[in-house]
Design a protein around this motif. Structure first.
Motif, PDB file in Angstrom:
ATOM      1  N   ILE A 180       0.842  -1.200   0.000  1.00 16.89           N
ATOM      2  CA  ILE A 180       0.000   0.000   0.000  1.00 16.89           C
ATOM      3  C   ILE A 180       0.874   1.246   0.000  1.00 16.89           C
ATOM      4  CG2 ILE A 180      -1.616   1.364   1.398  1.00 16.89           C
ATOM      5  CD1 ILE A 180      -2.912  -1.253   2.273  1.00 16.89           C
ATOM      6  N   THR A 181       1.953   1.215   0.783  1.00 13.15           N
ATOM      7  CA  THR A 181       2.882   2.348   0.811  1.00 13.15           C
ATOM      8  C   THR A 181       3.524   2.554  -0.553  1.00 13.15           C
ATOM      9  OG1 THR A 181       3.361   1.875   3.148  1.00 13.15           O
ATOM     10  CG2 THR A 181       4.885   3.337   1.997  1.00 13.15           C
ATOM     11  N   SER A 182       3.903   1.447  -1.203  1.00 16.66           N
ATOM     12  CA  SER A 182       4.482   1.546  -2.548  1.00 16.66           C
ATOM     13  C   SER A 182       3.501   2.184  -3.520  1.00 16.66           C
ATOM     14  CB  SER A 182       4.881   0.155  -3.055  1.00 16.66           C
ATOM     15  OG  SER A 182       5.897  -0.403  -2.264  1.00 16.66           O
ATOM     16  N   PHE A 183       2.234   1.789  -3.423  1.00 17.97           N
ATOM     17  CA  PHE A 183       1.203   2.362  -4.295  1.00 17.97           C
ATOM     18  C   PHE A 183       1.077   3.872  -4.065  1.00 17.97           C
ATOM     19  CE2 PHE A 183      -3.196   3.844  -4.593  1.00 17.97           C
ATOM     20  CZ  PHE A 183      -3.454   3.630  -5.942  1.00 17.97           C
ATOM     21  N   CYS A 184       1.066   4.265  -2.778  1.00 13.40           N
ATOM     22  CA  CYS A 184       0.927   5.687  -2.448  1.00 13.40           C
ATOM     23  C   CYS A 184       2.140   6.485  -2.927  1.00 13.40           C
ATOM     24  CB  CYS A 184       0.739   5.858  -0.944  1.00 13.40           C
ATOM     25  SG  CYS A 184      -0.839   5.237  -0.328  1.00 13.40           S
ATOM     26  N   VAL A 185       3.324   5.918  -2.779  1.00 18.14           N
ATOM     27  CA  VAL A 185       4.531   6.603  -3.243  1.00 18.14           C
ATOM     28  C   VAL A 185       4.464   6.807  -4.752  1.00 18.14           C
ATOM     29  CG1 VAL A 185       7.035   6.368  -3.568  1.00 18.14           C
ATOM     30  CG2 VAL A 185       6.003   5.839  -1.340  1.00 18.14           C
ATOM     31  N   ALA A 186       4.013   5.781  -5.480  1.00 12.17           N
ATOM     32  CA  ALA A 186       3.884   5.904  -6.940  1.00 12.17           C
ATOM     33  C   ALA A 186       2.857   6.966  -7.314  1.00 12.17           C
ATOM     34  CB  ALA A 186       3.501   4.558  -7.536  1.00 12.17           C
ATOM     35  N   LYS A 187       1.791   7.057  -6.534  1.00 12.66           N
ATOM     36  CA  LYS A 187       0.727   8.036  -6.809  1.00 12.66           C
ATOM     37  C   LYS A 187       1.177   9.457  -6.490  1.00 12.66           C
ATOM     38  CE  LYS A 187      -4.152   8.934  -5.729  1.00 12.66           C
ATOM     39  NZ  LYS A 187      -4.569   8.951  -7.130  1.00 12.66           N
ATOM     40  N   TRP A 188       2.021   9.587  -5.447  1.00 18.16           N
ATOM     41  CA  TRP A 188       2.445  10.917  -4.993  1.00 18.16           C
ATOM     42  C   TRP A 188       3.837  11.291  -5.495  1.00 18.16           C
ATOM     43  CZ3 TRP A 188       1.068   9.187   0.626  1.00 18.16           C
ATOM     44  CH2 TRP A 188      -0.340   9.166   0.775  1.00 18.16           C
ATOM     45  N   GLU A 189       4.352  10.610  -6.487  1.00 18.73           N
ATOM     46  CA  GLU A 189       5.713  10.875  -6.977  1.00 18.73           C
ATOM     47  C   GLU A 189       5.930  12.360  -7.256  1.00 18.73           C
ATOM     48  OE1 GLU A 189       6.816   6.734  -9.353  1.00 18.73           O
ATOM     49  OE2 GLU A 189       6.035   8.473 -10.436  1.00 18.73           O
ATOM     50  N   ASN A 190       7.041  12.856  -6.762  1.00 16.65           N
ATOM     51  CA  ASN A 190       7.374  14.269  -6.971  1.00 16.65           C
ATOM     52  C   ASN A 190       8.893  14.435  -7.104  1.00 16.65           C
ATOM     53  OD1 ASN A 190       7.216  17.038  -7.167  1.00 16.65           O
ATOM     54  ND2 ASN A 190       7.083  17.348  -4.951  1.00 16.65           N
ATOM     55  N   VAL A 275      -0.908   3.518  18.733  1.00 20.00           N
ATOM     56  CA  VAL A 275       0.379   4.063  19.186  1.00 20.00           C
ATOM     57  C   VAL A 275       1.464   3.802  18.139  1.00 20.00           C
ATOM     58  CG1 VAL A 275       2.132   4.011  21.006  1.00 20.00           C
ATOM     59  CG2 VAL A 275      -0.276   3.801  21.611  1.00 20.00           C
ATOM     60  N   ALA A 276       1.427   2.623  17.514  1.00 20.02           N
ATOM     61  CA  ALA A 276       2.386   2.351  16.433  1.00 20.02           C
ATOM     62  C   ALA A 276       2.158   3.314  15.269  1.00 20.02           C
ATOM     63  CB  ALA A 276       2.250   0.901  15.958  1.00 20.02           C
ATOM     64  N   GLY A 277       0.892   3.650  15.003  1.00 16.66           N
ATOM     65  CA  GLY A 277       0.592   4.627  13.976  1.00 16.66           C
ATOM     66  C   GLY A 277       1.163   5.994  14.320  1.00 16.66           C
ATOM     67  N   ILE A 278       1.136   6.347  15.599  1.00 17.40           N
ATOM     68  CA  ILE A 278       1.724   7.618  16.040  1.00 17.40           C
ATOM     69  C   ILE A 278       3.232   7.617  15.813  1.00 17.40           C
ATOM     70  CG2 ILE A 278       2.183   9.043  18.090  1.00 17.40           C
ATOM     71  CD1 ILE A 278      -0.617   8.186  19.084  1.00 17.40           C
ATOM     72  N   ALA A 279       3.868   6.449  15.939  1.00 18.74           N
ATOM     73  CA  ALA A 279       5.295   6.356  15.616  1.00 18.74           C
ATOM     74  C   ALA A 279       5.520   6.712  14.146  1.00 18.74           C
ATOM     75  CB  ALA A 279       5.817   4.943  15.907  1.00 18.74           C
ATOM     76  N   GLY A 280       4.583   6.302  13.269  1.00 21.64           N
ATOM     77  CA  GLY A 280       4.659   6.684  11.855  1.00 21.64           C
ATOM     78  C   GLY A 280       4.466   8.175  11.667  1.00 21.64           C
ATOM     79  N   PHE A 281       3.567   8.750  12.445  1.00 14.98           N
ATOM     80  CA  PHE A 281       3.342  10.203  12.434  1.00 14.98           C
ATOM     81  C   PHE A 281       4.620  10.947  12.807  1.00 14.98           C
ATOM     82  CE2 PHE A 281       2.252  13.603  15.620  1.00 14.98           C
ATOM     83  CZ  PHE A 281       1.876  14.599  14.718  1.00 14.98           C
ATOM     84  N   VAL A 282       5.293  10.493  13.857  1.00 13.77           N
ATOM     85  CA  VAL A 282       6.549  11.114  14.290  1.00 13.77           C
ATOM     86  C   VAL A 282       7.631  10.910  13.236  1.00 13.77           C
ATOM     87  CG1 VAL A 282       8.418  10.984  16.003  1.00 13.77           C
ATOM     88  CG2 VAL A 282       6.026  10.928  16.751  1.00 13.77           C
ATOM     89  N   GLY A 283       7.681   9.710  12.637  1.00 14.77           N
ATOM     90  CA  GLY A 283       8.702   9.418  11.638  1.00 14.77           C
ATOM     91  C   GLY A 283       8.575  10.283  10.400  1.00 14.77           C
ATOM     92  N   VAL A 284       7.330  10.550   9.984  1.00 10.62           N
ATOM     93  CA  VAL A 284       7.108  11.334   8.756  1.00 10.62           C
ATOM     94  C   VAL A 284       7.147  12.835   9.038  1.00 10.62           C
ATOM     95  CG1 VAL A 284       5.427  11.896   6.951  1.00 10.62           C
ATOM     96  CG2 VAL A 284       5.822   9.511   7.590  1.00 10.62           C
ATOM     97  N   ALA A 285       6.402  13.277  10.043  1.00  9.79           N
ATOM     98  CA  ALA A 285       6.284  14.718  10.299  1.00  9.79           C
ATOM     99  C   ALA A 285       7.446  15.281  11.106  1.00  9.79           C
ATOM    100  CB  ALA A 285       4.974  15.011  11.031  1.00  9.79           C
ATOM    101  N   GLY A 286       8.072  14.425  11.925  1.00 10.99           N
ATOM    102  CA  GLY A 286       9.099  14.929  12.825  1.00 10.99           C
ATOM    103  C   GLY A 286      10.506  14.503  12.505  1.00 10.99           C
ATOM    104  N   VAL A 287      10.683  13.618  11.503  1.00 13.98           N
ATOM    105  CA  VAL A 287      12.032  13.118  11.195  1.00 13.98           C
ATOM    106  C   VAL A 287      12.326  13.241   9.699  1.00 13.98           C
ATOM    107  CG1 VAL A 287      13.611  11.160  11.309  1.00 13.98           C
ATOM    108  CG2 VAL A 287      11.973  11.536  13.161  1.00 13.98           C
ATOM    109  N   ASP A 288      11.686  12.401   8.885  1.00 15.29           N
ATOM    110  CA  ASP A 288      12.051  12.291   7.464  1.00 15.29           C
ATOM    111  C   ASP A 288      11.374  13.322   6.568  1.00 15.29           C
ATOM    112  OD1 ASP A 288      13.624  10.072   8.087  1.00 15.29           O
ATOM    113  OD2 ASP A 288      11.948   8.683   7.802  1.00 15.29           O
ATOM    114  N   HIS A 289      10.155  13.734   6.935  1.00 16.06           N
ATOM    115  CA  HIS A 289       9.348  14.645   6.124  1.00 16.06           C
ATOM    116  C   HIS A 289       9.081  14.067   4.728  1.00 16.06           C
ATOM    117  CE1 HIS A 289      11.667  17.429   8.933  1.00 16.06           C
ATOM    118  NE2 HIS A 289      10.432  17.380   9.398  1.00 16.06           N
ATOM    119  N   THR A 290       9.013  12.758   4.672  1.00 17.66           N
ATOM    120  CA  THR A 290       8.650  12.054   3.448  1.00 17.66           C
ATOM    121  C   THR A 290       8.138  10.677   3.842  1.00 17.66           C
ATOM    122  OG1 THR A 290       9.425  11.399   1.245  1.00 17.66           O
ATOM    123  CG2 THR A 290      10.926  11.006   3.070  1.00 17.66           C
ATOM    124  N   ILE A 291       7.645   9.937   2.859  1.00 13.82           N
ATOM    125  CA  ILE A 291       7.143   8.591   3.107  1.00 13.82           C
ATOM    126  C   ILE A 291       7.725   7.650   2.068  1.00 13.82           C
ATOM    127  CG2 ILE A 291       5.069   9.038   1.731  1.00 13.82           C
ATOM    128  CD1 ILE A 291       5.266   6.723   4.802  1.00 13.82           C
TER     129      ILE A 291
END
Length: 378
Positions: A180-190, A275-291
């Motif tokens: 699913i993540t791969s699909f989203c990355v392909a859809k949001w390619e920038n 809570v695991a989903g919140i870890a994803g929130f922190v990873g994207v919004a607070g660390v990598d700023h990408t998915i």
């Protein structure tokens, strides 16, 4: 008249019995000895295989996590270490209630990815709607909680209704999450065709964690600490936490006590996945700023070690997480500085973790050696 004969029977050479209790100082001593032995064995590996000075290697590991040649590098290393601790700690916290319930949730990797996908979706689609950054971050948080909770509750429902194997189910959910993540990355390619989302909102920084007290990872720390304390209180001092413990000890006892086991399983995995989903929130919004599919980076599986070694105590998890992140950061540094094959540094980390995990055996079990043969008459 009956005949009698004397037969010599032997006890097993080694017999194991489970320890009932052990003084805290003894546990600390056993773990300290395990770490010293691990450092000793690792030193032998370093000296005979890589021909390096073990002391220099250990110093480099320390510098990779906490030090550096100057103040700027030292601060950078410490911030990166703290950043990694926060994400891994959140995943360990997420696994604590599930594992205490004896629901072997091996899907934190996928739950974190789905939380990250929810976060990235909001960052990409709501950044230009004129929403204040604080409100946008709250929406991202809610999206990550919902996505993680959904990914956690699906195997819980099947476990509660059909008694499916939760280990296999949650593992397979990881692979679905990756696709699913791969699909989203392909859809949001920038830009389009790059196979990458790129840095999301790089110009506006919409949805990025703000810098607090001069530290861009301060919000990561606050979130991790809040959930660490909240989960500790939840498991130790609430009715729900008591029900989780009872179900973990025996489902039959829980049913006899009037606890709805199916309800507890579903509720607990909703919480764990969230809570695991919140870890994803922190990873994207607070660390990598990408998915990407590497957003979780295997930390969902490393968190299993954190939760298990800490005996599901979220306060103790801080120390375990610190140790594991220190080892990983140190391994990266020695591989870079000494031009080692990355597998050589991983061997050192593996040796240390092997001894740390192995010492738990001696804490939980007592070994009895055979003393002498026993005569029995037949």
């Amino acid at each position: 008249m009956s005949n009698t004969a004397t037969v010599k029977t032997k006890e097993p050479l080694i017999r194991l019995t489970k320890r009932s209790t052990m003084p805290m100082w003894t546990k600390i001593l056993i773990r300290a000895v395990a770490i010293l032995l691990a450092l000793g064995v690792s030193a032998l590996f370093i000296f005979f295989i890589t021909k390096l000075n073990p002391i220099d290697v250990y110093k480099t590991m320390w510098n990779g996590a906490f030090g550096g040649v100057n103040k700027a590098v030292k601060t950078l290393h410490r911030n990166v270490t703290i950043r990694d601790i926060c994400t891994l700690l959140l995943l360990g916290i997420a696994l604590a209630p599930a594992f205490k319930m004896r629901f072997w949730n091996c899907g934190a990797e996928g739950q974190m990815l789905m939380g990250g996908v929810g976060t990235a979706f909001v960052m990409i689609n709501f950044a230009n709607k004129g929403i204040p950054n604080g409100v946008l971050i709250l929406i991202m948080l809610v999206a990550s909680i919902i996505m993680g909770a959904i990914w956690g509750v699906i195997p819980a429902v099947f476990k509660a209704k059909y008694n499916t194997n939760e280990t296999l189910f949650t593992l397979m959910m990881n692979y679905v999450a990756i696709q699913i993540t791969s699909f989203c990355v392909a859809k949001w390619e920038n830009p389009y065709g790059s196979n990458s989302v790129g840095i999301i909102n790089q110009q506006t920084k919409a949805g990025w964690f703000p810098t607090i007290f001069g530290n861009k990872y301060a919000l990561n720390i606050i979130i991790a600490v809040v959930f660490m304390i909240a989960m500790f209180i939840y498991l130790k001092h609430t009715k729900h936490g008591y029900e989780v413990a009872v179900v973990g000890e025996s489902t039959n006892t829980a049913k006899y006590a009037g606890i709805n086991v199916k309800k507890v399983i579903i509720r607990t995995m909703l919480f764990s996945g969230a809570v695991a989903g919140i870890a994803g929130f922190v990873g994207v919004a607070g660390v990598d700023h990408t998915i990407s599919t590497s957003t979780a980076g295997g930390r969902g599986f490393t968190a299993i070690i954190v939760a298990w070694l800490a005996k599901f105590n979220t306060i103790v998890m801080v120390l375990i997480t610190l140790l594991i992140v220190f080892l990983n950061r140190g391994a990266t540094e020695i591989a870079s500085k000494f031009s080692l094959n990355e597998h050589a540094s991983d061997v050192i980390v593996g040796i240390i973790l092997f001894f740390i995990l192995g010492c738990e055996f001696f804490i939980n079990y007592k070994m009895h050696f055979r003393k002498k043969a026993v005569k029995a008459e037949v």
